[in-house]
Scaffold this active site. Structure first.
Site, PDB file in Angstrom:
ATOM      1  N   GLN A  16      17.543 -31.569 -14.983  1.00  0.00           N
ATOM      2  CA  GLN A  16      17.057 -30.532 -15.912  1.00  0.00           C
ATOM      3  C   GLN A  16      17.972 -29.312 -15.946  1.00  0.00           C
ATOM      4  O   GLN A  16      17.847 -28.465 -16.831  1.00  0.00           O
ATOM      5  CB  GLN A  16      15.634 -30.093 -15.531  1.00  0.00           C
ATOM      6  CG  GLN A  16      14.572 -31.149 -15.812  1.00  0.00           C
ATOM      7  CD  GLN A  16      14.345 -31.412 -17.294  1.00  0.00           C
ATOM      8  OE1 GLN A  16      14.504 -30.522 -18.139  1.00  0.00           O
ATOM      9  NE2 GLN A  16      13.986 -32.636 -17.634  1.00  0.00           N
ATOM     10  N   ASN A  40      11.124 -30.602 -13.979  1.00  0.00           N
ATOM     11  CA  ASN A  40      11.079 -31.083 -15.356  1.00  0.00           C
ATOM     12  C   ASN A  40       9.760 -30.805 -16.062  1.00  0.00           C
ATOM     13  O   ASN A  40       9.702 -30.788 -17.275  1.00  0.00           O
ATOM     14  CB  ASN A  40      11.388 -32.587 -15.416  1.00  0.00           C
ATOM     15  CG  ASN A  40      10.583 -33.392 -14.422  1.00  0.00           C
ATOM     16  OD1 ASN A  40      10.607 -33.109 -13.226  1.00  0.00           O
ATOM     17  ND2 ASN A  40       9.856 -34.380 -14.889  1.00  0.00           N
ATOM     18  N   SER A  90      22.064 -36.313 -16.015  1.00  0.00           N
ATOM     19  CA  SER A  90      21.815 -37.332 -17.032  1.00  0.00           C
ATOM     20  C   SER A  90      22.155 -36.767 -18.410  1.00  0.00           C
ATOM     21  O   SER A  90      21.690 -35.692 -18.782  1.00  0.00           O
ATOM     22  CB  SER A  90      20.335 -37.728 -16.988  1.00  0.00           C
ATOM     23  OG  SER A  90      20.044 -38.617 -18.036  1.00  0.00           O
ATOM     24  N   GLY A 145      19.991 -40.605 -14.890  1.00  0.00           N
ATOM     25  CA  GLY A 145      19.500 -39.788 -13.792  1.00  0.00           C
ATOM     26  C   GLY A 145      18.764 -40.603 -12.740  1.00  0.00           C
ATOM     27  O   GLY A 145      18.926 -40.382 -11.540  1.00  0.00           O
ATOM     28  N   SER A 146      17.959 -41.550 -13.185  1.00  0.00           N
ATOM     29  CA  SER A 146      17.173 -42.335 -12.226  1.00  0.00           C
ATOM     30  C   SER A 146      18.080 -43.122 -11.282  1.00  0.00           C
ATOM     31  O   SER A 146      17.860 -43.128 -10.066  1.00  0.00           O
ATOM     32  CB  SER A 146      16.246 -43.303 -12.964  1.00  0.00           C
ATOM     33  OG  SER A 146      15.340 -42.590 -13.769  1.00  0.00           O
ATOM     34  N   CYS A 182       7.406 -39.640 -18.443  1.00  0.00           N
ATOM     35  CA  CYS A 182       7.324 -40.787 -17.538  1.00  0.00           C
ATOM     36  C   CYS A 182       5.886 -41.079 -17.137  1.00  0.00           C
ATOM     37  O   CYS A 182       5.546 -42.204 -16.806  1.00  0.00           O
ATOM     38  CB  CYS A 182       8.140 -40.517 -16.302  1.00  0.00           C
ATOM     39  SG  CYS A 182       9.632 -39.625 -16.645  1.00  0.00           S
ATOM     40  N   HIS A 184      21.361 -37.521 -21.531  1.00  0.00           N
ATOM     41  CA  HIS A 184      20.429 -37.351 -22.658  1.00  0.00           C
ATOM     42  C   HIS A 184      19.552 -36.120 -22.535  1.00  0.00           C
ATOM     43  O   HIS A 184      18.756 -35.820 -23.427  1.00  0.00           O
ATOM     44  CB  HIS A 184      19.608 -38.623 -22.895  1.00  0.00           C
ATOM     45  CG  HIS A 184      18.491 -38.873 -21.923  1.00  0.00           C
ATOM     46  ND1 HIS A 184      17.181 -38.610 -22.239  1.00  0.00           N
ATOM     47  CD2 HIS A 184      18.478 -39.371 -20.670  1.00  0.00           C
ATOM     48  CE1 HIS A 184      16.411 -38.954 -21.214  1.00  0.00           C
ATOM     49  NE2 HIS A 184      17.173 -39.425 -20.243  1.00  0.00           N
ATOM     50  N   THR A 201      31.262 -53.250 -16.108  1.00  0.00           N
ATOM     51  CA  THR A 201      32.225 -52.663 -17.045  1.00  0.00           C
ATOM     52  C   THR A 201      31.716 -51.296 -17.495  1.00  0.00           C
ATOM     53  O   THR A 201      30.553 -51.157 -17.888  1.00  0.00           O
ATOM     54  CB  THR A 201      32.423 -53.604 -18.251  1.00  0.00           C
ATOM     55  OG1 THR A 201      32.826 -54.876 -17.753  1.00  0.00           O
ATOM     56  CG2 THR A 201      33.464 -53.058 -19.205  1.00  0.00           C
TER      57      THR A 201
HETATM   58  C1  PLP Z   1      14.792 -37.187 -17.015  1.00  0.00           C
HETATM   59  C2  PLP Z   1      14.849 -36.937 -15.554  1.00  0.00           C
HETATM   60  C3  PLP Z   1      15.283 -37.928 -14.660  1.00  0.00           C
HETATM   61  C4  PLP Z   1      15.613 -39.332 -15.123  1.00  0.00           C
HETATM   62  O1  PLP Z   1      16.794 -39.392 -15.863  1.00  0.00           O
HETATM   63  P1  PLP Z   1      17.058 -40.701 -16.761  1.00  0.00           P
HETATM   64  O2  PLP Z   1      18.467 -40.521 -17.241  1.00  0.00           O
HETATM   65  O3  PLP Z   1      16.073 -40.654 -17.860  1.00  0.00           O
HETATM   66  O4  PLP Z   1      16.921 -41.869 -15.864  1.00  0.00           O
HETATM   67  C5  PLP Z   1      15.355 -37.622 -13.334  1.00  0.00           C
HETATM   68  N1  PLP Z   1      15.035 -36.398 -12.875  1.00  0.00           N
HETATM   69  C6  PLP Z   1      14.622 -35.415 -13.693  1.00  0.00           C
HETATM   70  C7  PLP Z   1      14.301 -34.079 -13.123  1.00  0.00           C
HETATM   71  C8  PLP Z   1      14.512 -35.651 -15.059  1.00  0.00           C
HETATM   72  O5  PLP Z   1      14.087 -34.671 -15.864  1.00  0.00           O
END
Ligand code: PLP
Length: 394
Positions: free
Chosen positions: A178, A150, A198, A69-70, A323, A200, A236
């Site tokens: 989210q 989040n 993202s 996500g970042s 974070c 995870h 890759t």
């Molecule tokens: C977790 C999160 C991110 C970051 O995602 P990562 O895959 O951990 O880098 C960005 N934005 C929101 C709203 C999140 O909850």
């Protein structure tokens, strides 16, 4: 153990694990290689791309894989900013309670000469499409507003904001990390130009995500190198993680309504139970919130102490976001919705998923009031409040 920190990360589901292990065993070639093994990896990658695109109403060409996500947030913002700057547009609209992947990228752009306008989010933690419409100028390059917060779980009016941006011909990005897998997403119907997700956060693997970019919105590469991802992201491809992400997203989307129904019942029981604690307050919108999100402020306690004592009882929760824990700054989200510093330090976020049970809720509802009372008993500040020497804030 009771895991109630699904906004920080989720446990991987069987579907994702199976897809990944199959891929690691059998389809481990380099997708850029021309022999069969490589081409089978390429097929697995493209198959996953198509399935992920379908889940959000996009076409496969609009899907770029990132490391999460970042990275997707960084690339979305950088791409739109560069495009704007080429046309003399250097104004960017966002909100005060975005994820740091957004806010810190915007801060960098400010240093590079962009003008960033952060809309206030009000006590319930939302912005209106009207606020966005009012803020848009001739030189606005980008509107970036999250789909759901989040920390406090509030859901933003993304479709309305998308409509305003499209009408005014301004690029609209939404951090949907989210939301993906939890709330319906249709990038076309919602007029979304750029979207981050993202894996995870929906029972997929860590370190993999997606940047959706509507056809016609050019992406700038953050990572230079080979021509992977059609030149938009060198390196890759992480084929097995992509396969795991596709499996997890499909699974979450297939069960979205039933999961949301189940989880929101647990959430509402937690909210009702924790509201009984004196001098507490729910953070965020009571109705318009993510199905699994519970976030409270408890006056007179430190969030960190509460978390440690919950951990002793086997309960995993969070104060603010993962974070920011580790820093002692109060949550920028809670400050943005107007909580004073003092109570912003005493917050608790519980984020549930469909694996949580009624018994988990019972255990949390037993533990939290006991721990809050215990911590308050030890607090000189609390004693001053009880004796009337200091004012209560909540
Ligand atoms: C977790 C999160 C991110 C970051 O995602 P990562 O895959 O951990 O880098 C960005 N934005 C929101 C709203 C999140 O909850």
């Amino acid at each position: 153990m009771i895991y109630a920190d699904n906004a920080a990360t989720t446990q991987m589901g069987e579907a994702a694990i199976n897809a990944m292990t199959a891929c690691m065993r059998d389809t481990w070639g380099n997708p850029s290689s021309l022999y069969g093994l490589g081409q089978r990896a390429k097929e697995a990658l493209e198959d996953a791309r198509e399935r992920i695109a379908t889940c959000i109403g996009a076409s496969p060409k609009e899907i770029t894989f990132t490391s999460g996500g970042s990275e997707a947030d960084n690339q979305a913002i950088r791409s739109a900013a560069l495009l704007g700057a080429r046309r003399g547009k250097r104004h960017i609209i966002s909100t005060a309670f975005e994820h740091h992947a957004i806010l810190h990228t915007l801060k960098r752009l400010e240093d590079e000469g962009f003008e960033v306008e952060l809309l206030p989010v009000g006590p319930l933690g939302t912005v209106t499409a009207h606020q966005v419409a009012e803020a848009i100028r001739e030189d606005t390059a980008l509107v970036t507003i999250m789909y759901a917060n989040n920390e406090i779980g509030s859901i933003l009016p993304v479709s309305e904001i998308g409509a305003v941006c499209r009408e005014r011909r301004v690029i609209f990005h939404t951090d949907a990390v989210q939301a993906a897998g939890h709330l319906p997403i249709d990038v076309r119907a919602q007029n979304i130009d750029l979207l981050s997700l993202s894996a995870h956060k929906f029972h997929g693997p860590k370190g993999i995500g997606v940047l959706y970019a509507r056809q016609g919105v050019p992406l700038t590469s953050l990572i230079e190198g080979g021509a992977q991802e059609r030149g938009k992201r060198a390196g890759t491809e992480n084929v097995s993680a992509v396969a795991g992400m596709a499996a997890a997203l499909e699974e979450s989307c297939a069960h979205m309504a039933e999961n949301a129904a189940k989880v929101s019942v647990l959430r509402d029981r937690l909210i009702a139970g924790l509201s009984q604690i004196p001098h507490s307050a729910l953070n965020g919108d009571p109705v318009n919130r993510l199905p699994g999100n519970v976030n409270f402020c408890f006056e007179g306690i430190e969030g960190e102490s509460l978390l440690l004592l919950l951990d002793d009882r086997g309960i995993c929760a969070s104060s603010g976001s993962a974070c920011t824990s580790g820093s002692l700054d109060p949550s920028h989200v809670l400050l943005a919705i107007g909580r004073p510093h003092e109570v912003a330090h005493g917050s608790l976020r519980l984020s549930l998923c469909e694996e949580n049970t009624e018994a988990d809720v019972d255990a949390i509802l037993k533990a939290v009031p006991e721990i809050v009372a215990y911590l308050r008993n030890m607090s000189p500040l609390w004693k001053d409040k009880v004796s009337g020497k200091k004012e209560f804030v909540l």
